[in-house]
Write a protein that holds these residues in place. Structure first.
Motif, PDB file in Angstrom:
ATOM      1  N   THR A   1       1.843   2.413   3.983  1.00  0.00           N
ATOM      2  CA  THR A   1       3.112   2.169   3.771  1.00  0.00           C
ATOM      3  C   THR A   1       3.233   3.972   3.443  1.00  0.00           C
ATOM      4  O   THR A   1       4.397   4.048   3.838  1.00  0.00           O
ATOM      5  CB  THR A   1       3.282   2.133   2.036  1.00  0.00           C
ATOM      6  OG1 THR A   1       2.767   1.974   1.520  1.00  0.00           O
ATOM      7  CG2 THR A   1       3.163   0.646   2.749  1.00  0.00           C
ATOM      8  N   ASP A   2       2.670   4.587   4.213  1.00  0.00           N
ATOM      9  CA  ASP A   2       2.818   5.978   4.567  1.00  0.00           C
ATOM     10  C   ASP A   2       3.243   6.280   5.998  1.00  0.00           C
ATOM     11  O   ASP A   2       3.439   5.212   6.635  1.00  0.00           O
ATOM     12  CB  ASP A   2       1.862   7.063   3.646  1.00  0.00           C
ATOM     13  CG  ASP A   2       0.732   7.021   4.610  1.00  0.00           C
ATOM     14  OD1 ASP A   2       0.606   5.709   5.459  1.00  0.00           O
ATOM     15  OD2 ASP A   2      -0.235   7.722   4.063  1.00  0.00           O
TER      16      ASP A   2
ATOM     17  N   ASP B   1       5.488  -0.354  -0.097  1.00  0.00           N
ATOM     18  CA  ASP B   1       5.416  -1.426  -1.081  1.00  0.00           C
ATOM     19  C   ASP B   1       5.683  -0.938  -2.428  1.00  0.00           C
ATOM     20  O   ASP B   1       6.882  -0.068  -2.390  1.00  0.00           O
ATOM     21  CB  ASP B   1       3.671  -0.986  -1.278  1.00  0.00           C
ATOM     22  CG  ASP B   1       3.192   0.249  -1.368  1.00  0.00           C
ATOM     23  OD1 ASP B   1       3.693   0.640  -1.359  1.00  0.00           O
ATOM     24  OD2 ASP B   1       1.568   0.412  -0.868  1.00  0.00           O
ATOM     25  N   ARG B   2       4.895  -0.729  -3.592  1.00  0.00           N
ATOM     26  CA  ARG B   2       5.698  -0.416  -4.687  1.00  0.00           C
ATOM     27  C   ARG B   2       6.269   0.724  -4.859  1.00  0.00           C
ATOM     28  O   ARG B   2       6.102   1.296  -5.741  1.00  0.00           O
ATOM     29  CB  ARG B   2       5.025  -0.994  -6.247  1.00  0.00           C
ATOM     30  CG  ARG B   2       5.198  -2.490  -6.119  1.00  0.00           C
ATOM     31  CD  ARG B   2       6.357  -3.341  -6.513  1.00  0.00           C
ATOM     32  NE  ARG B   2       6.642  -4.298  -5.952  1.00  0.00           N
ATOM     33  CZ  ARG B   2       6.571  -5.292  -6.365  1.00  0.00           C
ATOM     34  NH1 ARG B   2       5.738  -5.428  -7.691  1.00  0.00           N
ATOM     35  NH2 ARG B   2       7.001  -6.616  -5.672  1.00  0.00           N
ATOM     36  N   ARG B   3       5.376   1.394  -4.343  1.00  0.00           N
ATOM     37  CA  ARG B   3       4.902   2.786  -4.977  1.00  0.00           C
ATOM     38  C   ARG B   3       5.374   3.420  -3.974  1.00  0.00           C
ATOM     39  O   ARG B   3       6.029   5.001  -4.002  1.00  0.00           O
ATOM     40  CB  ARG B   3       3.481   3.230  -4.750  1.00  0.00           C
ATOM     41  CG  ARG B   3       2.707   4.289  -4.940  1.00  0.00           C
ATOM     42  CD  ARG B   3       0.969   4.168  -4.252  1.00  0.00           C
ATOM     43  NE  ARG B   3      -0.104   3.679  -5.689  1.00  0.00           N
ATOM     44  CZ  ARG B   3      -0.124   3.850  -6.859  1.00  0.00           C
ATOM     45  NH1 ARG B   3       0.498   5.518  -6.777  1.00  0.00           N
ATOM     46  NH2 ARG B   3      -0.656   3.720  -7.173  1.00  0.00           N
ATOM     47  N   GLU B   4       5.331   3.311  -2.535  1.00  0.00           N
ATOM     48  CA  GLU B   4       6.445   4.757  -1.185  1.00  0.00           C
ATOM     49  C   GLU B   4       6.210   3.350  -0.429  1.00  0.00           C
ATOM     50  O   GLU B   4       6.623   2.800  -0.216  1.00  0.00           O
ATOM     51  CB  GLU B   4       5.358   5.080  -0.890  1.00  0.00           C
ATOM     52  CG  GLU B   4       3.943   4.712  -0.275  1.00  0.00           C
ATOM     53  CD  GLU B   4       2.973   5.775   0.471  1.00  0.00           C
ATOM     54  OE1 GLU B   4       2.826   7.136  -0.109  1.00  0.00           O
ATOM     55  OE2 GLU B   4       2.022   5.021   0.627  1.00  0.00           O
TER      56      GLU B   4
ATOM     57  N   LYS C   1      10.377   9.417   4.212  1.00  0.00           N
ATOM     58  CA  LYS C   1      10.067   9.131   2.842  1.00  0.00           C
ATOM     59  C   LYS C   1      10.006   9.260   1.947  1.00  0.00           C
ATOM     60  O   LYS C   1      10.024  10.448   0.987  1.00  0.00           O
ATOM     61  CB  LYS C   1       8.290   9.925   3.531  1.00  0.00           C
ATOM     62  CG  LYS C   1       6.770   9.232   2.486  1.00  0.00           C
ATOM     63  CD  LYS C   1       5.552  10.017   3.143  1.00  0.00           C
ATOM     64  CE  LYS C   1       4.821   9.285   2.256  1.00  0.00           C
ATOM     65  NZ  LYS C   1       3.324  10.201   1.959  1.00  0.00           N
TER      66      LYS C   1
END
Ligand SMILES: Nc1nc2c(ncn2[C@@H]2O[C@H](COP(=O)(O)OP(=O)(O)OP(=O)(O)O)[C@@H](O)[C@H]2O)c(=O)[nH]1
Ligand SMILES: [Mg+2]
Lengths: 422, 352
Positions: free
Chosen positions: B253-254, B146-149, B165
């Motif tokens: 998304t991790d 996603d936008r974060r990770e 990651k």
């Protein structure tokens, strides 16, 4: 601003039920957003064929949110009633963004549950209510929204009210103490004053209900704990974590430590709603700057505490959990995602120590092989990555957690004891 | 090549495990890999050659053992024809403790064809060609973002592993005071583009490191609209670009997102062992909690049901290592059967 007590308010509910429109309307009616801005949004939204989203645009500021008409991430905004000033968090309702909703709800003192009258209770209505309860929100207001799209029908309102009351009861809210209001965020019914469209409704309008909320007690004698909601790097200033003070007091000049990284430094500045403060107390939603903290020392889910009593990082912890829903059996080795304050970590079930009677809390079985939906149990849990958590007996605000898997919330729990990581 | 049943695979694995535990006193355990197209007469003449060379071995005991082992194989070869996938002989004087050795032979018909002829004499058996056959090679590339990770991983056989990651510097909704909305949005779009580029590079690197003949394709997961935007933007290496199998709605998304992605892509991966096993386990658990009485667990219950022929599906953990021991009294009727678990390689572990 300091003369009015502060409250954190989350707006929750199923996707598209009108949460953002509701918050936008509320900001507009309380004067936090000027009329000309709404006019501007109306014009711009109309261009994109999304005119009905003008109010939602107050909160949905990201391009992709506006294009799709869906809230993706949480954002905080301030508005005032004559009694309180509120920090409102507009939560996303889409199931893919529940993790963001949890972050928002974990910072709230009270919540407004928005349920669209035409739809009634839907999947995330249930999930959000359950999560709010799990995360320690005790005060709730229910807005039965989109009444204009249900012909302002009293019957429909009562049907939805009954459905929601049942849900609240299941989760442990006292439904009879929860105010219900028929609203239209779109038309502005029953937001500031009673609407002529619902003559059958004699209760208070939303603003009055907000004024009737009670300020939660401030656990300021407990050790300082601020879960990090996010960390920004601002040129000229450095790393600025943001988050809500859960317990204790933070003062300028104090030495604080971020766990799990262990980074320590002195608090340089504390800011809330673009104003500088000398200290922050429980409930304050702040951004703060710490001397010597690098960009990689803090991230969402970390916890800030006093250097002399830093937050606990669990090697393992025992918890008491209640399984809400699960299609099959839960056994040792199961590794779902745990949400605790702002942290999100996969954790493995190492042992199921006891099965409990969910009503009485009496031990029903020692070392059961599995547990299933409806069961309560004492379990041993091992985070797959370092994670901050505290026993509820010591710091209740940091001891509650929700467990998610397969796109749903399957259990809630609280931490009983922590084996500290060396 | 015929597909191996999971039971055959299990037996094969167990055989390898027991061979792995066997040791010789000296360099005297012989492993002989015969490919399907090899002439037995050639093998025999090579073995004769080895036999005569073995006469140069200094230690008398080792010499006797090596020659004995070669003799034993040659005598067996006389009757044998080489099966479809070839054949492997493991022969030698195995140390059985208490200062004793025992001449043993294990014959393995491998599940996949043997490629090269090998004669190998060492203090332990040479197993790596067979172990390689056990390795699942089919690999899928996994990417959640996603936008974060973003997290990049691989699914190989039954194994999901995270490799990279990444976290982004894409600003969230908190806008710094004084910045114009327009400028903020421009900066944000640039940051998003940069992040996608970093993700594409990192993922391509991981996916290209896999032997491409085993690389089945890429699964992309994440919440909308990020994954769609990423996919349409040509951020992958062009070789990888062609191998995108599909986009799937995934919330995390991790590292937690990788198993979630594999689950979401379940139908695409239906034939994979992992999915077959997952389905069986789910079925088992569902029967278990439904109190239908159709599922049971624990050795005693399972045995009981096996005896009365009531078992349709039997699940055994690959990690289970136990021996069945029967205690019998010679003078009375007393008889007791028990199971004892052990760790492979322990002194108490039964060999042979
Ligand atoms: N008729 C009617 N439509 C409404 C009302 N409130 C919101 N809507 C419409 O419902 C749609 C969704 O509104 P949002 O405010 O974006 O809904 P949301 O709950 O924030 O959605 P998510 O954030 O994506 O979960 C928009 O088209 C709104 O105009 C209402 O009271 N009446
Ligand atoms: Mg919204």
């Amino acid at each position: 601003m300091a003369d009015k007590p502060h409250m954190n308010l989350a707006v929750i509910g199923h996707v598209d039920h009108g949460k953002s429109t509701f918050v936008g309307r509320l900001m507009f009616e309380t004067g936090a957003v000027p009329a000309h801005l709404i006019e501007k949004y109306k014009a711009e939204a109309k261009e994109k064929g999304k005119e009905s989203f003008a109010f939602a645009w107050v909160m949905d500021t990201l391009k992709e949110e506006r294009e799709r008409g869906v809230t993706i991430d949480i954002s905080h905004k301030r508005f005032d009633t004559d009694k309180y000033y509120f920090t409102v968090v507009d939560c996303p309702g889409h199931r893919d963004f529940v993790k963001n909703m949890i972050t928002g709800a974990s910072q709230a003192d009270a919540a407004v549950l928005v349920v669209a009258a035409p739809d009634g209770v839907m999947a995330q209505t249930k999930e959000h209510v359950f999560l709010s309860r799990t995360l320690g929100i005790n005060q709730l207001i229910v807005a039965v929204n989109k009444m204009d799209a249900a012909d302002y029908s009293e019957d429909r309102y009562n049907e939805v009210k009954k459905e929601v009351s049942q849900l609240l009861g299941m989760v442990g809210f006292k439904a009879e103490d929860v105010p219900f209001i028929p609203t239209s965020a779109f038309e502005g019914d029953n937001i500031t004053k009673s609407s002529a469209n619902t003559p059958w409704y004699t209760g208070p309008a939303l603003l009055e209900c907000l004024n009737n909320l009670t300020v939660p007690s401030k656990p300021d004698t407990l050790p300082l704990r601020i879960p990090v909601q996010d960390a920004y790097t601002i040129s000229g200033i450095g790393t600025v974590p943001v988050g809500r003070v859960e317990t204790g007091i933070m003062k300028k000049g104090q030495k604080v430590t971020f766990m799990p990284s262990g980074a320590t430094g002195e608090v340089k500045s504390i800011e809330m709603h673009h104003e500088e403060w000398d200290q922050a107390v429980p409930g304050d939603n702040i951004g703060w700057n710490v001397r010597g903290i690098g960009k990689n020392d803090v991230r969402r889910g970390d916890v800030c505490g006093p250097a002399e009593k830093p937050p606990s990082v669990a090697e393992e912890f025992t918890g008491q959990i209640v399984v809400l829903q699960h299609p099959s059996a839960i056994t040792v080795g199961y590794t779902p995602v745990f949400h605790c304050h702002t942290a999100q970590t996969a954790c493995t079930l190492m042992a199921i120590n006891k099965k409990l009677d969910p009503k009485s809390g009496q031990v029903k079985e020692e070392n059961p092989t599995y547990i299933k939906a409806g069961d309560a149990a004492i379990v041993t849990i091992k985070p797959t990555r370092p994670m901050c958590i505290e026993p509820v007996s010591e710091i209740p605000q940091l001891g509650r957690f929700a467990i998610r898997d397969m796109g749903m919330t399957i259990a809630a729990g609280m931490c009983m004891s922590v084996t500290q990581k060396k | 090549m015929a597909e191996q049943s999971s039971h055959q695979k299990y037996e094969f694995k167990k055989k390898l495990e027991s061979l792995r535990g066997k040791k010789g006193r000296g360099t005297e355990l012989i492993s002989l890999y015969i490919p399907p197209d090899k002439q037995i007469s050639d093998v025999v003449s090579q073995l004769r050659n080895e036999h005569s060379q073995a006469s140069n071995i200094k230690s008398k005991l080792t010499k006797t053992n090596v020659q004995g082992a070669i003799d034993s194989i040659m005598s067996r070869l006389r009757y044998g024809t080489v099966p479809e996938n070839g054949i492997v002989y493991f022969t030698g004087a195995v140390d059985v403790g208490a200062n004793k050795t025992n001449m043993e032979t294990t014959i393995v018909e491998p599940p996949q064809p043997i490629i090269t002829y090998r004669y190998h004499c060492d203090s332990s058996f040479f197993l790596s060609p067979l172990e390689d056959m056990l390795k699942e090679a089919k690999t899928y590339g996994l990417l959640v973002l996603d936008r974060r990770e973003a997290t990049v991983g691989l699914l190989t056989g039954k194994q999901i592993e995270a490799f990279r990651k990444l976290t982004s510097t894409v600003p969230g909704k908190q806008r710094k005071g004084g910045q114009s909305a327009h400028r903020f949005q421009q900066l944000r779009l640039i940051a998003i583009h940069d992040f996608y580029k970093r993700i594409g590079d990192a993922a391509s690197e991981v996916f290209l490191s896999v032997d491409q003949k085993d690389f089945e394709g890429v699964l992309i997961g994440g919440p909308s609209p990020t994954k769609e935007e990423f996919e349409s933007g040509n951020f992958f290496h062009h070789e990888i670009e062609k191998k995108v199998l599909g986009l799937f709605d995934v919330a995390y998304t991790d590292e937690s997102g990788l198993p979630e992605l594999v689950n979401a892509a379940g139908e695409r991966l239906e034939d994979l062992d992992l999915m077959v096993e997952k389905k069986l386990m789910q079925q088992f658990f569902r029967e278990l909690v439904s109190d239908s009485g159709k599922a049971t667990y624990g050795e005693d219950n399972v045995r009981e049901n096996l005896i009365i022929g009531a078992v349709d599906i039997l699940l055994i953990s690959e990690d289970l290592r136990a021996v069945r021991e029967t205690v019998k009294c010679t003078s009375c009727d007393y008889e007791r059967k028990t199971s004892r678990e052990f760790k492979p390689g322990d002194s108490s572990s039964p060999t042979g």
